[in-house]
Design a protein around this motif. Structure first.
Motif, PDB file in Angstrom:
ATOM      1  N   ARG A 237      -5.863  -0.061  -9.959  1.00  0.00           N
ATOM      2  CA  ARG A 237      -4.821  -0.474  -9.017  1.00  0.00           C
ATOM      3  C   ARG A 237      -4.264   0.739  -8.264  1.00  0.00           C
ATOM      4  O   ARG A 237      -4.113   0.704  -7.034  1.00  0.00           O
ATOM      5  CB  ARG A 237      -3.688  -1.199  -9.746  1.00  0.00           C
ATOM      6  N   LYS A 238      -3.967   1.797  -9.010  1.00  0.00           N
ATOM      7  CA  LYS A 238      -3.451   3.007  -8.374  1.00  0.00           C
ATOM      8  C   LYS A 238      -4.583   3.846  -7.796  1.00  0.00           C
ATOM      9  O   LYS A 238      -4.449   4.425  -6.706  1.00  0.00           O
ATOM     10  CB  LYS A 238      -2.647   3.837  -9.379  1.00  0.00           C
TER      11      LYS A 238
ATOM     12  N   LYS B 112      -5.682   2.939  -4.320  1.00  0.00           N
ATOM     13  CA  LYS B 112      -4.670   3.220  -3.299  1.00  0.00           C
ATOM     14  C   LYS B 112      -4.748   4.661  -2.826  1.00  0.00           C
ATOM     15  O   LYS B 112      -4.552   4.945  -1.642  1.00  0.00           O
ATOM     16  CB  LYS B 112      -3.266   2.938  -3.850  1.00  0.00           C
ATOM     17  N   ILE B 113      -5.022   5.591  -3.752  1.00  0.00           N
ATOM     18  CA  ILE B 113      -5.098   7.001  -3.367  1.00  0.00           C
ATOM     19  C   ILE B 113      -6.544   7.479  -3.309  1.00  0.00           C
ATOM     20  O   ILE B 113      -6.802   8.673  -3.208  1.00  0.00           O
ATOM     21  CB  ILE B 113      -4.264   7.878  -4.316  1.00  0.00           C
ATOM     22  N   SER B 114      -7.466   6.532  -3.368  1.00  0.00           N
ATOM     23  CA  SER B 114      -8.904   6.800  -3.234  1.00  0.00           C
ATOM     24  C   SER B 114      -9.363   7.891  -4.203  1.00  0.00           C
ATOM     25  O   SER B 114     -10.027   8.857  -3.821  1.00  0.00           O
ATOM     26  CB  SER B 114      -9.242   7.194  -1.793  1.00  0.00           C
TER      27      SER B 114
ATOM     28  N   ILE C 125      -5.552  -5.807  -5.105  1.00  0.00           N
ATOM     29  CA  ILE C 125      -5.272  -4.370  -5.064  1.00  0.00           C
ATOM     30  C   ILE C 125      -5.637  -3.742  -3.723  1.00  0.00           C
ATOM     31  O   ILE C 125      -5.402  -2.544  -3.520  1.00  0.00           O
ATOM     32  CB  ILE C 125      -5.981  -3.618  -6.211  1.00  0.00           C
TER      33      ILE C 125
ATOM     34  N   LEU D 190      -2.701  -3.574   2.025  1.00  0.00           N
ATOM     35  CA  LEU D 190      -2.201  -2.341   2.631  1.00  0.00           C
ATOM     36  C   LEU D 190      -0.777  -2.511   3.155  1.00  0.00           C
ATOM     37  O   LEU D 190       0.088  -1.674   2.922  1.00  0.00           O
ATOM     38  CB  LEU D 190      -3.113  -1.893   3.776  1.00  0.00           C
ATOM     39  N   GLU D 191      -0.559  -3.579   3.910  1.00  0.00           N
ATOM     40  CA  GLU D 191       0.776  -3.831   4.464  1.00  0.00           C
ATOM     41  C   GLU D 191       0.840  -5.279   4.936  1.00  0.00           C
ATOM     42  O   GLU D 191      -0.184  -5.965   5.033  1.00  0.00           O
ATOM     43  CB  GLU D 191       1.096  -2.875   5.610  1.00  0.00           C
TER      44      GLU D 191
ATOM     45  N   TYR E  79      -5.381  -6.213   4.544  1.00  0.00           N
ATOM     46  CA  TYR E  79      -6.057  -5.688   3.367  1.00  0.00           C
ATOM     47  C   TYR E  79      -7.146  -4.720   3.825  1.00  0.00           C
ATOM     48  O   TYR E  79      -7.750  -4.917   4.894  1.00  0.00           O
ATOM     49  CB  TYR E  79      -6.725  -6.817   2.578  1.00  0.00           C
TER      50      TYR E  79
ATOM     51  N   LYS F  26      -9.715  -0.829   2.948  1.00  0.00           N
ATOM     52  CA  LYS F  26     -10.042   0.415   2.258  1.00  0.00           C
ATOM     53  C   LYS F  26     -10.657   1.390   3.259  1.00  0.00           C
ATOM     54  O   LYS F  26     -11.555   1.036   4.017  1.00  0.00           O
ATOM     55  CB  LYS F  26     -11.040   0.159   1.112  1.00  0.00           C
TER      56      LYS F  26
END
Length: 263
Positions: A111-112, A115-117, A193, A196-197, A205, A207
């Motif tokens: 999940r995290k 988000k920070i790739s 997960i 994005l916003e 959504y 990536k």
């Protein structure tokens, strides 16, 4: 029988945008790329109306390394093989002491990490999955050229895995509809997960990806917009010739989506 039906569904889905629907070139979106002096492509697939279009069809059909956009498929394969039990199961960080992004240097769940790739976390997941199961997963998802080579934790960064923007939209259209040949709860977890916003009447959504970061390479943003009236899957890739070009991935994608009235 159920699994066989799903395989047939995704096989048909993978053919639809290219074979059944004519490409609609959008000069206004192409103007965005020209004004930004960026070489790239943008593809949009309207899941409900089955309309396909964007800018630069030739490039949209060209395969490139997926870089961190592969984390979407990677998460699906990891969860469906039980290499990781959930998106919140913590994976150990085994990367360099001083990574490219300092925030990477911690144990964390998907999940995290997505988000920070976090490359080292996903490399650990790849080693848990192993080459055989990874190859089976790529074949099941019909993901790009489905090639891993012999190095299980680098093939999406250095090759030989490659995928086109059109293939990205086919893959994601299966995910947003829950039509991939994987458990429904796995697809739902990965969709969750990737948020994005969101605005008053939409959710975005996606990536990002940057092949050869922080050097020159190919930059990606793939994902979808969820609105009350439907789902709109998109894929963008651009040439990154200098570090500041990386910001254009999100900027151009959002400008294109706004131009189409989706944000």
């Amino acid at each position: 029988m159920y699994r066989s039906t799903l395989f047939i569904c995704i096989a048909l889905l993978s053919c639809l945008p290219a074979a059944a629907f004519a490409w609609e070139e959008d000069p206004n979106i192409c103007a965005l790329f020209k004004n930004a002096q960026i070489e790239g492509t943008f593809v949009l697939y309207d899941v409900s109306d089955h309309r396909l279009g964007g800018c630069n069809q030739t490039r949209a059909e060209t395969r490139y390394n997926p870089a961190s956009t592969f984390k979407i498929a990677h998460s699906l394969i990891g969860l469906s093989t039980d290499a990781v039990k959930s998106v919140d199961e913590v994976l150990p960080y085994k990367g360099p002491t001083e990574p490219f992004i300092p925030e990477w240097a911690h144990d964390m769940g998907l999940r995290k990490a997505i988000k920070i790739s976090n490359v080292p976390i996903y490399q650990e997941l790849a080693r848990r999955i192993g080459l055989e199961r990874m190859r089976e997963g790529l074949a099941t998802l019909q993901y790009g050229n489905q090639r891993t080579g012999d190095v299980v934790d680098r093939f999406w960064l250095d090759g030989p895995l490659k995928i086109s923007a059109l293939e990205q939209t086919r893959f994601l259209s299966g995910l947003v509809q829950g039509m991939l040949p994987l458990p429904k709860h796995v697809q739902e977890s990965v969709r969750e997960i990737l948020l994005l916003e969101e605005g008053s009447d939409w959710k975005l959504y996606g990536k990002t990806g940057w092949q050869n970061a922080p050097g020159n390479g190919i930059g990606w943003l793939v994902g979808w917009v969820e609105k009350k009236e439907g789902m709109y899957v998109f894929a963008l890739n651009i040439d990154i010739n200098k570090p500041s070009d990386a910001a254009e991935r999100i900027k151009l994608a959002k400008e294109s989506l706004k131009l189409l009235g989706l944000l």
